[in-house]
Write an enzyme that holds these catalytic residues in place. Structure first.
Site, short mmCIF file in Angstrom:
data_model
loop_
_atom_site.label_atom_id
_atom_site.label_comp_id
_atom_site.label_asym_id
_atom_site.label_seq_id
_atom_site.Cartn_x
_atom_site.Cartn_y
_atom_site.Cartn_z
N HIS A 1 0.60 -1.52 0.29
CA HIS A 1 -0.25 0.42 0.17
C HIS A 1 0.78 1.26 -0.46
CE1 HIS A 1 -3.27 2.26 0.99
NE2 HIS A 1 -4.03 2.15 0.99
N ASP B 1 -7.94 -5.28 -0.47
CA ASP B 1 -8.62 -5.93 -1.59
C ASP B 1 -7.90 -7.91 -1.35
OD1 ASP B 1 -9.41 -4.40 -3.12
OD2 ASP B 1 -7.76 -3.17 -3.24
N1 COA Z 1 3.40 -7.89 -4.99
C1 COA Z 1 5.16 -7.94 -4.65
N2 COA Z 1 5.62 -6.51 -4.69
C2 COA Z 1 5.23 -5.71 -4.26
C3 COA Z 1 4.12 -5.42 -4.03
C4 COA Z 1 3.28 -6.82 -4.60
N3 COA Z 1 2.03 -6.61 -4.39
N4 COA Z 1 3.84 -3.99 -4.01
C5 COA Z 1 4.62 -4.02 -3.80
N5 COA Z 1 6.30 -4.51 -4.07
C6 COA Z 1 7.10 -4.19 -3.99
C7 COA Z 1 7.89 -3.57 -5.40
O1 COA Z 1 8.66 -4.40 -6.54
C8 COA Z 1 8.61 -2.79 -5.04
O2 COA Z 1 10.04 -4.19 -4.83
P1 COA Z 1 11.26 -3.06 -5.10
O3 COA Z 1 11.94 -1.91 -4.53
O4 COA Z 1 12.07 -4.79 -4.98
O5 COA Z 1 11.73 -2.39 -6.72
C9 COA Z 1 8.57 -2.11 -3.34
O6 COA Z 1 8.29 -3.48 -2.90
C10 COA Z 1 7.78 -0.63 -3.44
O7 COA Z 1 6.81 -1.13 -4.35
P2 COA Z 1 5.81 0.73 -5.64
O8 COA Z 1 4.68 0.29 -6.07
O9 COA Z 1 6.60 1.30 -5.46
O10 COA Z 1 5.30 1.46 -4.14
P3 COA Z 1 3.91 1.87 -4.31
O11 COA Z 1 3.12 2.55 -2.85
O12 COA Z 1 4.31 3.30 -5.85
O13 COA Z 1 2.59 0.95 -4.72
C11 COA Z 1 0.79 -0.08 -4.43
C12 COA Z 1 1.38 0.33 -3.72
C13 COA Z 1 -0.47 -0.68 -4.13
C14 COA Z 1 0.17 0.10 -5.67
C15 COA Z 1 1.38 -1.66 -5.04
O14 COA Z 1 2.28 -2.94 -3.36
C16 COA Z 1 0.83 -2.69 -5.73
O15 COA Z 1 0.83 -2.99 -6.90
N6 COA Z 1 0.05 -3.13 -5.03
C17 COA Z 1 -0.49 -4.79 -6.09
C18 COA Z 1 -1.45 -3.74 -6.61
C19 COA Z 1 -2.77 -3.33 -5.34
O16 COA Z 1 -3.21 -4.80 -4.28
N7 COA Z 1 -3.80 -2.86 -5.11
C20 COA Z 1 -4.94 -1.83 -4.28
C21 COA Z 1 -4.24 -1.09 -3.45
S1 COA Z 1 -5.26 -0.61 -2.06
#
Ligand code: COA
Length: 381
Positions: free
Chosen positions: A258, A309
């Site tokens: 998140h 979710d």
């Molecule tokens: N699965 C695997 N790795 C994940 C992850 C996931 N669901 N969420 C984050 N990470 C990892 C990223 O790969 C990244 O790793 P790295 O530093 O080794 O490259 C690190 O954690 C940071 O992730 P990032 O995407 O930059 O974080 P964010 O704050 O921009 O994104 C979300 C937050 C929610 C978009 C992201 O966690 C995600 O895409 N989750 C899955 C989709 C989801 O469940 N969305 C609903 C949100 S309520």
């Protein structure tokens, strides 16, 4: 100065509606902890709270529940649109189209007074479940089920969708998920709604925009993706290999991580419990057990917590809700928060108009059209 990518940590509005403490894993609506609301309140009570900034007395809650029940029926115009939409569009496109179309038949028309906007908000909250259920009945060649004014919001939705009244525990489980999804500070769809409202455009336009923003897979859609993943995994013994394999390929595990919460999303705590309880009640622990295993492996491998979710997927699945209706149900609940944010924006409005940082070429020499060489235009594009 360069802006923050994705507006991360930028404060773009003030609100009295909800607040998140990402470090402590806390969420509150109007100062009430989400744990108290999920334990004691109904969705209708939360609708009142978000729109009146206080909890209702018993008579006020009854009046609001009656108003919502009275407003559930669709206008003939919307009911007539549905068979075509059920054949031609995805559930979220249907919702975006019908909410927009509903403006033409709203009894308050273009009245922008605070009183009219509150009534419009309640109509939108009331009608959204009917839109989703009617759509689903049509696409599965079943007759639409008329709303039952004697049933509360959540129970009535399940009855209209599935054609039979749910038992009390299932209805309450859905009700709790609606409480949990009702508002969440300035997420992308709520921000979209506030930007549209800030131009003094109307309530239906702002909500149509919010639905369009929620439709994108980076915002709504994660609960659907989480369910598809659980189905792909299929059995508990395959979970570990599946997760490790996905992570090795640098793919995300849907329903984890998140932007704001750095610890467990407090909504996930309730959804995990609901997933277990529904599984026990229906004598099918498969989805809960796979989810639990996935959670353990993701924590060991990446140190990531499940978000709202992840367990919502198995909760909705256990209720018989089709996977592609999980995001529309998010919208059904968030309608409470969106409409409250739009009214909050109107009440103390200033046009939302941020700056951009120009990063294109400077001081270009204007060339008349007949003198522009092909190679130059190609190089520039
Ligand atoms: N699965 C695997 N790795 C994940 C992850 C996931 N669901 N969420 C984050 N990470 C990892 C990223 O790969 C990244 O790793 P790295 O530093 O080794 O490259 C690190 O954690 C940071 O992730 P990032 O995407 O930059 O974080 P964010 O704050 O921009 O994104 C979300 C937050 C929610 C978009 C992201 O966690 C995600 O895409 N989750 C899955 C989709 C989801 O469940 N969305 C609903 C949100 S309520």
């Amino acid at each position: 100065m360069a802006g923050q990518a994705g507006l991360e940590e930028v404060v773009a509005a003030q609100t009295k509606l909800s607040d998140i403490d990402g470090k402590l894993g806390r969420l509150s609506y109007v100062g009430y902890d989400i744990h108290d609301l999920a334990t004691h309140s109904t969705f209708e009570e939360v609708v009142f709270l978000l729109h009146h900034l206080r909890l209702p007395r018993a008579d006020e809650l009854e009046a609001l529940s009656e108003e919502l029940a009275e407003e559930r029926t669709l206008s003939e115009f919307l009911a007539d649109l549905m068979p075509t939409l059920a054949q031609q569009t995805s559930p979220m496109s249907m919702l975006r189209t019908t909410i927009s179309a509903a403006s033409a038949y709203d009894p308050d028309g273009w009245d922008q007074s605070p009183e009219a906007n509150l009534r419009k908000a309640m109509r939108l909250v009331a009608k959204t479940p009917t839109l989703i259920a009617t759509y689903h009945r049509h696409r599965t060649d079943q007759d639409p089920v008329q709303p039952n004014p004697k049933l509360p919001h959540a129970a009535n939705f399940l009855a209209m969708l599935l054609g039979e009244e749910p038992d009390q525990d299932t209805a309450r489980a859905l009700d709790i998920t609606l409480v949990l999804y009702a508002d969440h500070t300035l997420n992308a769809s709520t921000f979209t709604a506030r930007v549209i409202a800030s131009t003094l455009s109307d309530m239906h336009s702002a909500i149509t925009g919010a639905i369009a923003a929620l439709k994108g897979p980076l915002h709504g859609g994660a609960n659907e993706e989480a369910m598809k993943m659980l189905e792909e995994i299929g059995t508990v013994d395959r979970a570990e290999e599946y997760v490790k394999d996905r992570l090795a390929r640098k793919q995300k595990i849907m329903g984890f991580g998140h932007r704001v919460y750095k610890t467990e999303d407090p909504r996930a705590t309730h959804l995990r419990r609901l997933s277990r309880e529904l599984g026990e009640r229906h004598g099918d622990m498969r989805w809960y057990e796979i989810s639990e295993r996935v959670e353990k492996v993701v924590m060991e491998e990446k140190g990531l917590y499940p978000n709202v979710d992840f367990y919502a997927a198995s909760v909705y699945h256990s209720m018989g809700i089709p996977t592609d209706l999980m995001t529309p149900i998010f919208a059904l609940a968030r309608m409470a928060g969106w409409t409250a944010h739009v009214r909050e924006q109107y009440a103390d409005n200033r046009l939302i108009r941020p700056e951009s940082e120009y990063i294109g070429p400077l001081d270009q020499q204007y060339v008349p059209i007949e003198e522009r060489a092909e190679s130059e235009s190609e190089a520039a594009s």
